[in-house]
Motif scaffolding. Structure first.
Motif, PDB file in Angstrom:
ATOM      1  N   ASP A  60       0.739  -1.212  -0.070  1.00 25.91           N
ATOM      2  CA  ASP A  60       0.112   0.060  -0.105  1.00 25.91           C
ATOM      3  C   ASP A  60       0.749   1.147   0.046  1.00 25.91           C
ATOM      4  O   ASP A  60       0.623   2.405   0.627  1.00 25.91           O
ATOM      5  N   GLU A  63      -0.734   4.586  -1.240  1.00 24.80           N
ATOM      6  CA  GLU A  63      -1.696   5.080  -0.089  1.00 24.80           C
ATOM      7  C   GLU A  63      -1.221   5.484   1.104  1.00 24.80           C
ATOM      8  O   GLU A  63      -1.430   6.834   1.488  1.00 24.80           O
ATOM      9  N   ILE A  64      -0.023   5.070   1.246  1.00 19.62           N
ATOM     10  CA  ILE A  64       0.673   5.691   2.651  1.00 19.62           C
ATOM     11  C   ILE A  64       1.340   7.108   2.095  1.00 19.62           C
ATOM     12  O   ILE A  64       1.334   7.986   2.878  1.00 19.62           O
ATOM     13  N   SER A  65       1.828   7.161   0.918  1.00 21.57           N
ATOM     14  CA  SER A  65       2.525   8.372   0.354  1.00 21.57           C
ATOM     15  C   SER A  65       1.320   9.385   0.311  1.00 21.57           C
ATOM     16  O   SER A  65       1.338  10.706   0.768  1.00 21.57           O
ATOM     17  N   ARG A  66       0.105   9.217  -0.239  1.00 18.48           N
ATOM     18  CA  ARG A  66      -0.958   9.881  -0.423  1.00 18.48           C
ATOM     19  C   ARG A  66      -1.374  10.487   0.926  1.00 18.48           C
ATOM     20  O   ARG A  66      -1.416  11.713   1.036  1.00 18.48           O
ATOM     21  N   LYS A  67      -1.490   9.590   1.918  1.00 10.69           N
ATOM     22  CA  LYS A  67      -1.955   9.988   3.161  1.00 10.69           C
ATOM     23  C   LYS A  67      -0.850  10.924   4.057  1.00 10.69           C
ATOM     24  O   LYS A  67      -1.113  11.683   4.743  1.00 10.69           O
ATOM     25  N   ALA A  68       0.172  10.806   3.672  1.00 10.98           N
ATOM     26  CA  ALA A  68       1.348  11.657   4.180  1.00 10.98           C
ATOM     27  C   ALA A  68       1.358  12.818   3.408  1.00 10.98           C
ATOM     28  O   ALA A  68       2.062  13.814   4.024  1.00 10.98           O
ATOM     29  N   GLY A  69       0.413  13.087   2.495  1.00  7.75           N
ATOM     30  CA  GLY A  69       0.613  14.470   1.660  1.00  7.75           C
ATOM     31  C   GLY A  69       1.524  14.512   0.390  1.00  7.75           C
ATOM     32  O   GLY A  69       2.053  15.772   0.099  1.00  7.75           O
ATOM     33  N   GLU A  75       6.036  11.345  -6.033  1.00  7.76           N
ATOM     34  CA  GLU A  75       6.205  10.143  -5.461  1.00  7.76           C
ATOM     35  C   GLU A  75       7.526   9.533  -5.607  1.00  7.76           C
ATOM     36  O   GLU A  75       8.009   9.664  -6.753  1.00  7.76           O
ATOM     37  N   THR A  79       8.624   5.492   1.121  1.00 12.51           N
ATOM     38  CA  THR A  79       8.128   6.756   2.125  1.00 12.51           C
ATOM     39  C   THR A  79       8.716   6.620   3.484  1.00 12.51           C
ATOM     40  O   THR A  79       8.452   5.196   4.139  1.00 12.51           O
ATOM     41  N   LYS A 136       1.990  22.089   4.136  1.00 13.51           N
ATOM     42  CA  LYS A 136       0.697  21.395   5.195  1.00 13.51           C
ATOM     43  C   LYS A 136      -0.586  22.226   4.705  1.00 13.51           C
ATOM     44  O   LYS A 136      -1.843  21.661   4.998  1.00 13.51           O
TER      45      LYS A 136
END
Length: 147
Positions: A60, A63-69, A75, A79, A136
């Protein structure tokens, strides 16, 4: 007897600062595709530079990268999380240290793709590395450093 206690106490006091100040390294958690070997190379690179690295294989990663912003187009290969920041891709350690020293109000940094000659990657560096700051506030990423 008192002399022995004094000598033992003095020795303990002299040794205490050494063990209390021993650098155990900054902790990093690196998420990677289970089949990727260059990510292991990057983890080794971080370890050689004083970081304690836990490698966590995952299917995943996007998904981990996306959730981290991290935007999909920026990418990296893996990550990593260090001190509350995301470090995506094969970012050189001097840029990671700059981030950890400056502590900017950003989500983290990314070196997109898998550039030849970057830490953990085989080959000779053939291009300038552009490391982006991930904001952020949802604004577009900006250049954080070039190598």
């Amino acid at each position: 007897m008192q002399r022995r206690i004094f000598l033992l106490g003095s020795a303990a006091i002299l040794l205490l600062p050494v063990s209390a100040n021993a650098d155990t390294g900054t902790h990093a958690t690196l998420y990677k595709n289970p089949q990727c070997s260059c990510c292991e190379g990057y983890a080794d690179y971080l370890r050689q530079n004083g970081f304690q690295v836990d490698v966590k294989p995952t299917n995943d990663l996007a998904e981990i990268s996306r959730k981290a912003g991290v935007p999909a187009e920026l990418e990296g290969c893996h990550t990593t999380f260090i001190d509350g920041y995301v470090i995506d891709g094969h970012v050189p350690v001097n840029v990671v240290r700059k981030l950890l020293t400056e502590k900017p109000a950003i989500v983290g940094i990314t070196l997109p793709g898998m550039p030849m000659g970057s830490p953990g990657m085989a080959g000779t560096k053939t291009e300038k590395f552009v490391i982006y700051a991930l904001t952020k506030d949802g604004k577009a990423p900006t250049v954080y450093a070039t190598e």
